[in-house]
Structures are given as structure tokens and as C-alpha cells.
Design an enzyme around this catalytic site. Sequence first.
Site, short mmCIF file in Angstrom:
data_model
loop_
_atom_site.label_atom_id
_atom_site.label_comp_id
_atom_site.label_asym_id
_atom_site.label_seq_id
_atom_site.Cartn_x
_atom_site.Cartn_y
_atom_site.Cartn_z
N HIS A 12 -9.18 -24.53 -16.07
CA HIS A 12 -8.05 -24.58 -15.14
C HIS A 12 -6.70 -24.58 -15.86
CE1 HIS A 12 -11.12 -25.73 -12.21
NE2 HIS A 12 -10.24 -25.62 -11.26
N GLU A 24 -12.08 -14.88 -3.71
CA GLU A 24 -10.92 -14.24 -4.32
C GLU A 24 -11.06 -12.73 -4.44
OE1 GLU A 24 -12.29 -17.01 -5.50
OE2 GLU A 24 -10.70 -18.51 -5.40
C1 LIG Z 1 -12.87 -19.41 -7.80
C2 LIG Z 1 -12.20 -20.67 -7.38
N1 LIG Z 1 -11.39 -20.65 -6.31
C3 LIG Z 1 -10.77 -21.78 -5.90
C4 LIG Z 1 -10.96 -22.95 -6.57
C5 LIG Z 1 -10.26 -24.22 -6.11
N2 LIG Z 1 -11.24 -25.08 -5.46
C6 LIG Z 1 -11.86 -26.05 -6.16
S1 LIG Z 1 -13.00 -26.82 -5.24
C7 LIG Z 1 -12.70 -25.89 -3.89
C8 LIG Z 1 -13.48 -26.13 -2.64
C9 LIG Z 1 -14.94 -25.87 -2.80
O1 LIG Z 1 -15.66 -26.34 -1.71
P1 LIG Z 1 -17.23 -26.41 -1.67
O2 LIG Z 1 -17.81 -25.22 -2.32
O3 LIG Z 1 -17.62 -26.66 -0.27
O4 LIG Z 1 -17.63 -27.64 -2.59
P2 LIG Z 1 -17.27 -29.19 -2.39
O5 LIG Z 1 -15.94 -29.41 -3.06
O6 LIG Z 1 -17.27 -29.48 -0.95
O7 LIG Z 1 -18.32 -29.91 -3.15
C10 LIG Z 1 -11.69 -24.98 -4.16
C11 LIG Z 1 -11.15 -24.03 -3.20
C12 LIG Z 1 -11.80 -22.92 -7.71
N3 LIG Z 1 -12.01 -24.01 -8.44
N4 LIG Z 1 -12.41 -21.78 -8.08
#
Ligand SMILES: Cc1ncc(C[n+]2csc(CCOP(=O)(O)OP(=O)(O)O)c2C)c(N)n1
Lengths: 336, 459
Positions: free
Chosen positions: B262, B193
Site C-alpha cells: 500500500h 478495478e
Molecule cells: C484491489 C484493491 N482494491 C481496493 C482495496 C481497498 N480495500 C481494502 S479492503 C476492502 C473491502 C474488501 O471487502 P471484503 O472483500 O468483503 O472483505 P472484508 O474486509 O469484509 O473482510 C477494500 C475496498 C484493496 N485493498 N485492494
Amino acid sequence: MPPKKKDAQPNVSAEELKGYYRDMLMIRRFEEKAGQLYGMGLIGGFCHLYIGQEAVVVGLEAAAKEGDKRVTSYRDHGHMLACGMDPKGVMAELTGREGGYSKGKGGSMHMFSKEKHFYGGHGIVAAQVPLGAGLAFADKYKGNDNVTFTYFGDGAANQGQVYETYNMAELWDLPVIFVIENNQYAMGTSTQRSTKSPSYWERGAAYGIPGEEVDGMDVLAVKEAGEKAVAHCRAGKGPYILEIKTYRYRGHSMSDPAKYRTREEVQKMRDERDPIEQIRDLLLTGNHATEDDLKAIDKEIKGIVNESAEFAKESPEPALEELWTDIYATEVPQEA
Amino acid sequence: MATEILMPALSPTMEEGTLAKWLVKEGDTVSSGDILAEIETDKATMEFEAVEEGTIGKIVIPEGTEGVKVNDVIAVLLEDGESMDDAEIDDSQSQQPVAADKEQSSETAPAAAKTHPAPAPSDRTPDWPEGTEVKKTTVREALRDAMAEEMRRDESVFLMGEEVAEYQGAYKISQGLLDEFGARRVIDTPITEHGFAGIGVGAAFGGLRPIVEFMTFNFAMQAMDQIINSAAKTLYMSGGQMGAPMVFRGPNGAAARVGAQHSQDYAAWFMQIPGLKVVMPYSAADAKGLMKTAIRDPNPVIFLENEILYGRSFDVPVMDDFTIPFGKAKIERDGDDVTIVSFGIGMTYALEAADKLAEEGIKAEVINLRTLRPMDTATILESVRKTNRCVTVEEGWPQGSVGGYISGVIMQEAFDYLDAPVITCTGKDVPMPYAANLEKHALITTDEVVEACKQVTYK
Ligand SMILES: Cc1ncc(C[n+]2csc(CCOP(=O)(O)OP(=O)(O)O)c2C)c(N)n1
Ligand SMILES: [Mg+2]
């Protein structure tokens, strides 16, 4: 990722092998149950299941000792079970009840246990990474030999704060293991669509942090790599990076239609690389356990999981006064 | 021509210091860069260098003197061949600061304590001409349509954010945009972000019109610095040369059961920042008309959507180019007993409360603010002068709330019209709990709004 050849004679006892089988199965069954309860409306909001990734936490917990800490993202149920938190308390937090680890106030993404040195459960992608280094900072400051397992995803690995943390962690030789759970997707974005760097662990080299890639579908490989990383940290040599290649079978959260990958891709992984099936095969073919032994374990796990679900349904909702508690502390919480 | 050497300011806050030690004596020749003296400030001892060459004619302030004011003459430097007797001191060289003309400022009348601009008369023209065909549209579709229309209209508009392209948006707001506009203009970012917000601001400096989607505004906290320090302030800092015409958008506020990290309403946060415009639509028509205005606005606009409202349907006019100006509130219900002011999802409670109050014979006037900065205080004040009572409704926390600001404006501008103190209905002063029963209590409720209206009407 190609299946790795396993050592003919793994350096673990039959009891340990059975223990890993049991712990991984516990996570799998627990998550399946959580999925069910979500479908029944007993769990709300976001709920991120860990199915497929079980070998990561079970392998690393096998390398940990009492006093070591762990911190992770919202995909946290497996981590909590693996570090010995009570399935009842975890499930009751998922249903938002008084008996949950956060009295129902945290939910699936935000759970903590001082007793088990589990520092959450964080909803903001990558925010846990500097926190993990901070926990390690505290241990180093106090002069003990604990290490902190700081888990984050492949998606999180692109956040800037990860690299700020890498720099300081190495600069100050912090005893932190950065565990990148590379399950190949961040929501709907595959790693290929979010970075051109060939691997995540190699990024540590820019800061002088050693690391390696690990087969995350093989609990023994994870354990072995974990032991190496832990030894590095405990010896005061600073941080270590483990990029653990794993895979999540379910959608990102319960509401993910998962159109970004094919069913075949998921099925192939399940059929060929499943961490629980692999260890089961090893147990049976190596004559470390009989079918009956494993059945007994399955039964035991089923009992525990059902019990946790019952508890989570029956535990009352938190008292309304709880809305107003825990906003400010009146005293500094004591170290567990 | 001789030059006066003045006591230097060695830090931004230094007003005086101690001339600790002279490293030269009268008669010494010095060249630029030579250390003349050591000066102690409250923070450190600093060496003070010559900037010109010449001969030290006179040391005016002896070493060891404390409390030497900045810009006092401490020595005189002579040119070659000059002597102290024939020295003609060039004042213009000794940069005396222009003394602040305090007298003048004290003569001007004390500035009015107003912190908000005087309201223009309120604009009550309807959002679209009477008789225009309307179509039931969800807020989600309205947002998408607005972005698509503006992207068709202006090549420099592009959308970037997490999962906006191939996934069609985490909340499906950008459905179909990748297909229509391609990957050049609908761009999936990694989860970074702070980085992509900054890239958006830079692209805006560079002449593009970015729409930066935050998957939710909770994650905009990662990008706060770029939004405020870069996007909001650059126009001012550059003396108007460049700014960031762009939109930061995404769902804001509580969804359902997603817990403390959230579920937060950032309306009051962003509303505080000069340089930002802040929009928080309620209906689909608001969403469409204001989004189009936001994309065209030459400033950074914070566009606060709401996940719960995304799926709700409202009438949207069928028009080629439907826009709603910023700073124009909408009176959603007429009434003369009490004014209810709200915005975004708060309108749901405000309108429900108005319905309930109507059953009891209390006629509430309900104002949908739509933009928080600029804020249509004229409409609020006009209404309060009529009803003599006001209740504000928002989901955010009480301290430093939007309602708190509004009640301040009313007190300053319409104090004599008030028959009761303004009541600000807000979310509870707690992080959002996960448990269903607690979450319900943490949120603002219609009953609380009804209760507040009865209180101010003494019913
Ligand atoms: C700063 C932030 N940006 C976006 C999100 C929304 N979001 C939640 S999980 C996620 C994907 C994360 O993927 P990864 O780090 O690969 O972890 P995984 O879910 O695969 O365990 C996103 C974009 C968030 N929670 N926090
Ligand atoms: Mg991932």
C-alpha cells in the site's frame, strides 16, 4: 440469516467442543487486545479485526490436516491463530518488532508462516485467490493430497481474477476450497449494493464448481461443511466453494466510522448469533463443561494474550540493516 | 493472361522458406482452394493454396529448394487456352512488395538523439493575478471543489469508484458530491478495478468525461491494462478518431505504516507512457487548478494525489474559474546556488531543505514541477543554467526514476552549464517496510536533500 437448528447431538466430543470454544475465544481476546494496542499507538497503519467471524476459521481448521495450506486477505489475524501460529509472533508483527513473523517488515496485513503453511496476509483485494489456486496446483503437481483453503471476502468476490481462477481451478481439478467469508460488507458497501446475484457460491455453477452456503456463526456447521469440501478436494474432484455467512462486529479497519449500518444491527447479531456464546451455551446446556471449566479457559487465554502483548511491546524494533535484507533471495527457499 | 505464383509469407517474420513439395505438376488444372504446394518455414510446414483457377504452365522452383525468398516467382498459372509460349505475364498481378527505399533514409541527417521534445521558453506568469483574494483550503477540499465546479459546468462529467458516493470517499475527497449530483453522476462501484476502469474508458469513448477514482493508486495496478492499452493508446490507434478524455485519480505514494503493498509512488511508471498526461500536485491551489484542467483535457490524465497532503492547508485564490495549465512548473523559492526540482509530497522535503540551507547561506531555487507529462523542462534548464547545479527529490525508487529522466535532460541540454553531477534523491531501493523505524529510513528525508545540495555546491 435465520438461526439454524442445531443437531440435538453434535457429532463431536466434549473435548473438541471445548477446543473450539478456546480457539474462538483466543481470537476474540487477541483482537480486542490488538484494538487496544492500536489505540495506544503501538500498532500503526491498517489493522482489520476479525471479531465476529471467529467460527469461520476455527470450524475450517477443524476440518484440516497437517500439510493443508491457507491463504487470505489483510483480515488475517484469526487465520494465523487458528492454524497454530504463535500469538506472540503475530502480535509482535502488529507492533512492527523484530520478534514478529515477518521481523516487523510486513505488518498486520502481510504475515506468513512456512511452518504452518500460512501463505499470507495479502493487501490487494482478491489477489490471494489465484495464489491459493496456485498453491493447490503445486500440491496436485507433486501428487500429495493436501488442500488449500483460499479465503476471501464478499467484496473480493466481485473481482475478475476470482472468475479466471474458478475456470482454471475446475478445468484442472485443483484441490482448492474457495472460502467466501461473506460478512455482508466490503468496507461501507453492503452486498446488496455491490451485486444483484442472489448468492456468491452459486456463481461457481457457471464453471462447474459445486458449493454451498454455510452458517458462519455456528462453528459446528462450518466444520461439517468444511469436512465435506475437504473430502471433495482430497478425492481429486477439484475445487469446492463455501460461502460462509458471517458478520464483523467492528469497523472495516480501525479508522472506519461505520455509518453504513446501525448500532442495532450489530447489537442484534452479537446478542442473537454470537459464535462464542452459542458454543458456550452448547457446552453448558449439554453438560459438556462447567462454568468453572470455562472460567479456567478464559483465564488461560487471557494469560496468553497478555503475554503476547508484553512480548510485542518489549521485542525491539528491527535492526536498521533489515531495511536492506530479503529483497532478493540467494537460494530457492525450501519447502517446509 | 498468365499470373505468376509467388513464394508466400506464411508468418509475420518469414523472409524465406523451403519449397518442400509440389502437389501439382505442369499441365494440371487447378481451382481456387486447391493445395498447390507444401512450404516449410522455420516454424512449421504449411500448405499453400491456389487463389485463382487456371492451368499450371510452369513450375519455376523445383520441390526441395531451400531458401526461397518470399515473393520469388515459384510457378506460372495460365488462363484457359493460354500456353506457356504465348503467355503474357502480368506483373501487376504478382504483388511485388515496394522495396523499402533504404538509400533515401540514409541520406537524411541522422536523427538527433533527443528523446524529449525541445522545451518551449518557460512561462513565469503567476498562477493568479496579484491582489486576488485567497482562502486557506485543504488539498482535500480543493480537489472536491474542483470536481464539483466541473460537474456543475459539464453534465458529461461523472465520478465513479469504490466508496465514492454513500461513504463520501474512503479519504473523504468526494464529500457531499452524492448529495449535490445524485447517484447518476456519483457512482459506487464494486471492488473491480480492472472492470470499472475499462467501463470508464468505454464511457469516455462514448462521449462522457469520467473521473475514475482509485481508492489508492496501489489498486490501479489491477487496472493497468485498461489505463495503458485502452485509455492511453486508442487516440493513436484510431488515427485520431477517438480517445479517452478522462481522469484517473486517487492517492499515490506512501501513507503511514501501511506496508509494502500500500505504499508506492507510481509517478515514474505513468510518466513513461505516451498518450497519458501525468499530474502530481503539491499544494491545494495546484490540486484545484490542475484538477479542473485535467477534467477538461481531451486526454486521459493520471492525477496522483497524496494521503498525507490531503489534510494540509494552502492559499487558494477565490476566483470563478481558477485553472493551472499543464506543463507549467512553479518556482516556489528563488535562489542561485542550487536548483532543487521536486513534485507532490517531495516538495515538503525540498522546501524544508531550502529553509535549512538558507540558514547556512546557501540559496536554493525550488521548482515544483506539478505536471510530469508534459514536463516543464524549460524552467528546469533555465534555472540550472543559472545555478549550475541540480538536485531532484522524489519518493519513488531510484532505478527508472523521474529524477533520472530529469538528469538525462539536463545532461543533454545543459551539460556545459553543470558544475557538479546532478544528484537524484529518491526513496530507498526496497519495498516499504512496516516497522516504524525502518519505514522512516526507507523514505526520503530532508537531511538527505540538504546533504545532496551541499555536495553539489561543494560546501
Ligand atoms: C484491489 C484493491 N482494491 C481496493 C482495496 C481497498 N480495500 C481494502 S479492503 C476492502 C473491502 C474488501 O471487502 P471484503 O472483500 O468483503 O472483505 P472484508 O474486509 O469484509 O473482510 C477494500 C475496498 C484493496 N485493498 N485492494
Ligand atoms: Mg466483507
